[in-house]
Design an enzyme around this catalytic site. Sequence first.
Site, PDB file in Angstrom:
ATOM      1  N   ASP A 130      -3.617 -24.103  45.971  1.00 23.63           N
ATOM      2  CA  ASP A 130      -3.993 -25.173  46.893  1.00 23.63           C
ATOM      3  C   ASP A 130      -3.528 -24.979  48.332  1.00 23.63           C
ATOM      4  N   CYS A 185     -26.130 -28.244  38.007  1.00 27.70           N
ATOM      5  CA  CYS A 185     -26.313 -29.636  38.449  1.00 27.70           C
ATOM      6  C   CYS A 185     -27.771 -30.069  38.233  1.00 27.70           C
ATOM      7  N   CYS A 210     -14.310 -39.577  53.129  1.00 22.73           N
ATOM      8  CA  CYS A 210     -13.886 -39.527  51.713  1.00 22.73           C
ATOM      9  C   CYS A 210     -12.587 -40.312  51.513  1.00 22.73           C
ATOM     10  N   CYS A 239     -16.565 -39.588  42.071  1.00 23.52           N
ATOM     11  CA  CYS A 239     -17.644 -38.594  41.932  1.00 23.52           C
ATOM     12  C   CYS A 239     -17.451 -37.715  40.689  1.00 23.52           C
ATOM     13  N   CYS A 243     -19.750 -37.755  36.642  1.00 25.67           N
ATOM     14  CA  CYS A 243     -20.433 -36.480  36.409  1.00 25.67           C
ATOM     15  C   CYS A 243     -20.686 -36.281  34.913  1.00 25.67           C
TER      16      CYS A 243
HETATM   17  C1  B12 Z   1      -9.466 -29.551  52.083  1.00 22.16           C
HETATM   18  C2  B12 Z   1      -9.382 -30.006  50.641  1.00 22.16           C
HETATM   19  C3  B12 Z   1      -9.737 -31.314  50.346  1.00 22.16           C
HETATM   20  C4  B12 Z   1     -10.400 -32.235  51.379  1.00 22.16           C
HETATM   21  C5  B12 Z   1     -11.866 -31.799  51.531  1.00 22.16           C
HETATM   22  C6  B12 Z   1     -12.569 -31.563  50.176  1.00 22.16           C
HETATM   23  C7  B12 Z   1     -13.513 -30.375  50.165  1.00 22.16           C
HETATM   24  N1  B12 Z   1     -14.478 -30.443  49.294  1.00 22.16           N
HETATM   25  O1  B12 Z   1     -13.342 -29.426  50.912  1.00 22.16           O
HETATM   26  C8  B12 Z   1     -10.185 -33.635  50.736  1.00 22.16           C
HETATM   27  C9  B12 Z   1      -8.890 -34.255  51.240  1.00 22.16           C
HETATM   28  C10 B12 Z   1     -11.317 -34.637  50.935  1.00 22.16           C
HETATM   29  C11 B12 Z   1     -10.000 -33.248  49.269  1.00 22.16           C
HETATM   30  C12 B12 Z   1     -10.239 -34.116  48.232  1.00 22.16           C
HETATM   31  C13 B12 Z   1     -10.133 -33.767  46.903  1.00 22.16           C
HETATM   32  N2  B12 Z   1      -9.586 -32.649  46.396  1.00 22.16           N
HETATM   33 CO1  B12 Z   1      -9.116 -31.122  47.508  1.00 22.16          CO
HETATM   34  N3  B12 Z   1      -8.802 -29.504  48.401  1.00 22.16           N
HETATM   35  C14 B12 Z   1      -8.958 -29.111  49.635  1.00 22.16           C
HETATM   36  C15 B12 Z   1      -8.571 -27.627  49.787  1.00 22.16           C
HETATM   37  C16 B12 Z   1      -7.155 -27.566  50.376  1.00 22.16           C
HETATM   38  C17 B12 Z   1      -9.522 -26.774  50.638  1.00 22.16           C
HETATM   39  C18 B12 Z   1     -11.008 -26.891  50.244  1.00 22.16           C
HETATM   40  C19 B12 Z   1     -11.884 -26.198  51.257  1.00 22.16           C
HETATM   41  O2  B12 Z   1     -11.762 -25.012  51.485  1.00 22.16           O
HETATM   42  N4  B12 Z   1     -12.748 -26.956  51.923  1.00 22.16           N
HETATM   43  C20 B12 Z   1     -13.604 -26.427  52.960  1.00 22.16           C
HETATM   44  C21 B12 Z   1     -15.057 -26.636  52.635  1.00 22.16           C
HETATM   45  C22 B12 Z   1     -15.889 -25.784  53.612  1.00 22.16           C
HETATM   46  O3  B12 Z   1     -15.236 -26.207  51.358  1.00 22.16           O
HETATM   47  P1  B12 Z   1     -16.174 -26.868  50.277  1.00 22.16           P
HETATM   48  O4  B12 Z   1     -16.414 -28.308  50.277  1.00 22.16           O
HETATM   49  O5  B12 Z   1     -15.679 -26.289  49.029  1.00 22.16           O
HETATM   50  O6  B12 Z   1     -17.510 -26.246  50.881  1.00 22.16           O
HETATM   51  C23 B12 Z   1     -18.281 -25.318  50.300  1.00 22.16           C
HETATM   52  C24 B12 Z   1     -19.611 -25.943  50.056  1.00 22.16           C
HETATM   53  O7  B12 Z   1     -19.880 -26.859  51.130  1.00 22.16           O
HETATM   54  C25 B12 Z   1     -20.467 -24.738  50.085  1.00 22.16           C
HETATM   55  N5  B12 Z   1     -21.794 -25.028  50.570  1.00 22.16           N
HETATM   56  C26 B12 Z   1     -22.182 -25.365  51.802  1.00 22.16           C
HETATM   57  N6  B12 Z   1     -23.486 -25.533  51.811  1.00 22.16           N
HETATM   58  C27 B12 Z   1     -23.953 -25.269  50.583  1.00 22.16           C
HETATM   59  C28 B12 Z   1     -25.219 -25.293  50.030  1.00 22.16           C
HETATM   60  C29 B12 Z   1     -25.377 -24.957  48.698  1.00 22.16           C
HETATM   61  C30 B12 Z   1     -26.750 -24.973  48.126  1.00 22.16           C
HETATM   62  C31 B12 Z   1     -24.268 -24.612  47.886  1.00 22.16           C
HETATM   63  C32 B12 Z   1     -24.420 -24.227  46.452  1.00 22.16           C
HETATM   64  C33 B12 Z   1     -22.978 -24.608  48.447  1.00 22.16           C
HETATM   65  C34 B12 Z   1     -22.856 -24.943  49.787  1.00 22.16           C
HETATM   66  O8  B12 Z   1     -19.878 -23.798  50.959  1.00 22.16           O
HETATM   67  C35 B12 Z   1     -18.571 -24.170  51.277  1.00 22.16           C
HETATM   68  C36 B12 Z   1     -17.706 -22.953  51.135  1.00 22.16           C
HETATM   69  O9  B12 Z   1     -17.786 -22.388  49.860  1.00 22.16           O
HETATM   70  C37 B12 Z   1      -8.601 -27.137  48.291  1.00 22.16           C
HETATM   71  C38 B12 Z   1      -7.555 -26.080  47.927  1.00 22.16           C
HETATM   72  C39 B12 Z   1      -7.917 -24.727  48.420  1.00 22.16           C
HETATM   73  N7  B12 Z   1      -6.954 -24.025  48.991  1.00 22.16           N
HETATM   74  O10 B12 Z   1      -9.057 -24.273  48.268  1.00 22.16           O
HETATM   75  C40 B12 Z   1      -8.359 -28.443  47.488  1.00 22.16           C
HETATM   76  C41 B12 Z   1      -9.169 -28.648  46.183  1.00 22.16           C
HETATM   77  C42 B12 Z   1     -10.606 -28.334  46.480  1.00 22.16           C
HETATM   78  N8  B12 Z   1      -9.033 -30.078  45.942  1.00 22.16           N
HETATM   79  C43 B12 Z   1      -8.963 -30.389  44.704  1.00 22.16           C
HETATM   80  C44 B12 Z   1      -8.976 -31.721  44.211  1.00 22.16           C
HETATM   81  C45 B12 Z   1      -8.543 -31.935  42.770  1.00 22.16           C
HETATM   82  C46 B12 Z   1      -9.394 -32.764  45.040  1.00 22.16           C
HETATM   83  C47 B12 Z   1      -9.745 -34.203  44.613  1.00 22.16           C
HETATM   84  C48 B12 Z   1     -10.491 -34.266  43.289  1.00 22.16           C
HETATM   85  C49 B12 Z   1      -8.454 -35.060  44.559  1.00 22.16           C
HETATM   86  C50 B12 Z   1      -8.683 -36.536  44.260  1.00 22.16           C
HETATM   87  N9  B12 Z   1      -8.951 -36.914  43.016  1.00 22.16           N
HETATM   88  O11 B12 Z   1      -8.578 -37.361  45.145  1.00 22.16           O
HETATM   89  C51 B12 Z   1     -10.650 -34.673  45.804  1.00 22.16           C
HETATM   90  C52 B12 Z   1     -12.130 -34.375  45.554  1.00 22.16           C
HETATM   91  C53 B12 Z   1     -13.020 -34.811  46.674  1.00 22.16           C
HETATM   92  C54 B12 Z   1     -14.325 -34.011  46.673  1.00 22.16           C
HETATM   93  N10 B12 Z   1     -15.421 -34.612  46.250  1.00 22.16           N
HETATM   94  O12 B12 Z   1     -14.302 -32.832  47.058  1.00 22.16           O
HETATM   95  C55 B12 Z   1      -9.005 -29.160  43.806  1.00 22.16           C
HETATM   96  C56 B12 Z   1     -10.388 -29.051  43.170  1.00 22.16           C
HETATM   97  C57 B12 Z   1     -10.383 -28.431  41.778  1.00 22.16           C
HETATM   98  C58 B12 Z   1     -11.785 -28.166  41.306  1.00 22.16           C
HETATM   99  N11 B12 Z   1     -11.989 -28.240  39.999  1.00 22.16           N
HETATM  100  O13 B12 Z   1     -12.669 -27.885  42.074  1.00 22.16           O
HETATM  101  C59 B12 Z   1      -8.656 -28.011  44.831  1.00 22.16           C
HETATM  102  C60 B12 Z   1      -9.320 -26.677  44.559  1.00 22.16           C
HETATM  103  C61 B12 Z   1      -7.116 -27.861  44.781  1.00 22.16           C
HETATM  104  C62 B12 Z   1      -6.658 -27.037  43.568  1.00 22.16           C
HETATM  105  N12 B12 Z   1      -6.075 -25.873  43.824  1.00 22.16           N
HETATM  106  O14 B12 Z   1      -6.824 -27.396  42.425  1.00 22.16           O
HETATM  107  N13 B12 Z   1      -9.630 -31.951  49.148  1.00 22.16           N
HETATM  108  S1  SF4 Z   2     -22.616 -35.606  39.054  1.00 24.39           S
HETATM  109 FE1  SF4 Z   2     -21.990 -33.557  38.385  1.00 24.39          FE
HETATM  110  S2  SF4 Z   2     -23.864 -32.596  37.558  1.00 24.39           S
HETATM  111 FE2  SF4 Z   2     -24.482 -34.395  38.772  1.00 24.39          FE
HETATM  112  S3  SF4 Z   2     -24.918 -33.535  40.798  1.00 24.39           S
HETATM  113 FE3  SF4 Z   2     -22.798 -34.269  40.836  1.00 24.39          FE
HETATM  114  S4  SF4 Z   2     -21.603 -32.480  40.325  1.00 24.39           S
HETATM  115 FE4  SF4 Z   2     -23.693 -32.009  39.722  1.00 24.39          FE
HETATM  116  S1  SF4 Z   3     -16.575 -40.469  45.321  1.00 24.26           S
HETATM  117 FE1  SF4 Z   3     -15.829 -38.378  45.744  1.00 24.26          FE
HETATM  118  S2  SF4 Z   3     -16.577 -37.903  47.798  1.00 24.26           S
HETATM  119 FE2  SF4 Z   3     -16.790 -40.128  47.519  1.00 24.26          FE
HETATM  120  S3  SF4 Z   3     -14.930 -41.003  48.373  1.00 24.26           S
HETATM  121 FE3  SF4 Z   3     -14.519 -40.653  46.194  1.00 24.26          FE
HETATM  122  S4  SF4 Z   3     -13.612 -38.557  46.063  1.00 24.26           S
HETATM  123 FE4  SF4 Z   3     -14.555 -38.783  48.102  1.00 24.26          FE
END
Ligand code: B12
Ligand code: SF4
Ligand code: SF4
Length: 309
Positions: A130, A185, A210, A239, A243
């Site tokens: 993380d 999905c 968020c 979210c 799922c």
């Molecule tokens: C910053 C961060 C957050 C931020 C932003 C979340 C995010 N999605 O980035 C905040 C504070 C909101 C957050 C919240 C949460 N987080 Co967080 N977070 C991180 C962190 C530190 C970095 C993630 C990152 O790089 N974000 C940057 C963006 C660019 O990345 P991304 O959303 O993944 O974006 C990708 C997509 O957008 C994709 N994309 C863009 N366009 C398109 C189009 C298509 C078609 C496709 C397929 C993809 C795609 O490309 C991007 C790059 O791959 C990671 C740990 C780590 N070091 O990786 C944990 C991590 C993602 N978090 C985690 C968790 C558990 C959570 C929460 C569930 C906690 C909670 N219950 O409150 C929530 C979930 C919210 C959510 N819906 O994402 C876990 C997720 C585990 C998993 N199974 O995925 C991680 C991996 C930590 C860990 N080591 O376990 N988090």
């Molecule tokens: S709820 Fe789960 S299966 Fe449905 S779009 Fe979201 S991530 Fe994908």
């Molecule tokens: S449902 Fe998912 S994306 Fe929306 S506020 Fe909650 S953690 Fe963030």
Amino acid sequence: MNLSSESIKKKAIQLGFQKVGIVSADRTDKQKADLENWLEHGYHATMDWMSRRMEERGNILTYFPKARSIIAVGMNYYVGKDQTDLESDLKFSNYAWGDDYHDILKSGLFKLLSWIKENEPDVKGVVCVDTAPVMDKVWAQRAGLGWQGKHTNLISRDYGSWLFLGELILDVDLEQDSPFTEDLCGTCTACIDACPTHALDEYQINAGKCISYLTIEHRGSFPEDQNDLNSWIYGCDICQEVCPWNEKFSQLSHERSFLPRKEIKNYNNDNWVAIDEDVYRKLFKGSSAKRTKFVGLKRNIEQNSNRIN
Ligand code: B12
Ligand code: SF4
Ligand code: SF4
């Protein structure tokens, strides 16, 4: 390297990980571009630490130039309970109910590194969970653990998305697994539809909207148009709760330390409202929920005062 990928994966499973895959430490140009795009849109809100080490996040070889292989792991944290099992109307994310996952995953990964070093003393390794400037979900997908769903979390076929992720990066070559290339999905949009703050677009999150960001990472008072925490005082699970992959495929975690601490389970509204700094310190010792600090948790509870009687 004397050790086979198969034996390393077997050891990782013995050490308590449910998912493990191995991938070579190549460049991730597409994901780097996605990250840059995300940052340019300002979707990281006040998380400046996301932009500060962008080069390392986007290219693992900038972070660890000698990297050759990445062992990506996932640990199941689903304990079979949900928000209705908590006494209070206030909601607390399941990922922070028990002991700090960073410590638990890191401990397992350091044990794995020590075991590898017993066989190969010259191997250099870096453990990430993380907080390192590494994209955990990207490496998990590349190592075959699952796909990034529309809510942006990594989902596996066999455990859903209730998985913590981490990596052991090594400076040696290993036999690789295939990436997870499917997007399961399909036409589902349950997560996007259920998000109360409209933070999700397909596969992208605007973190500033968020609730997880607002309750954990945001400091100070909330912007006027983003001050409805929908009863959440730490994190948000909506979210993932909706799922279908979690509804159908979650499995019970064997890790007892992820079970909710008794106060988190038994506190009623009044207990949360009355919490003071001493109680807070004791209750959240060794918990990842310390991140928001006492003032943050207190602010979140007060912000939800309209939700409790
Ligand atoms: C910053 C961060 C957050 C931020 C932003 C979340 C995010 N999605 O980035 C905040 C504070 C909101 C957050 C919240 C949460 N987080 Co967080 N977070 C991180 C962190 C530190 C970095 C993630 C990152 O790089 N974000 C940057 C963006 C660019 O990345 P991304 O959303 O993944 O974006 C990708 C997509 O957008 C994709 N994309 C863009 N366009 C398109 C189009 C298509 C078609 C496709 C397929 C993809 C795609 O490309 C991007 C790059 O791959 C990671 C740990 C780590 N070091 O990786 C944990 C991590 C993602 N978090 C985690 C968790 C558990 C959570 C929460 C569930 C906690 C909670 N219950 O409150 C929530 C979930 C919210 C959510 N819906 O994402 C876990 C997720 C585990 C998993 N199974 O995925 C991680 C991996 C930590 C860990 N080591 O376990 N988090
Ligand atoms: S709820 Fe789960 S299966 Fe449905 S779009 Fe979201 S991530 Fe994908
Ligand atoms: S449902 Fe998912 S994306 Fe929306 S506020 Fe909650 S953690 Fe963030």
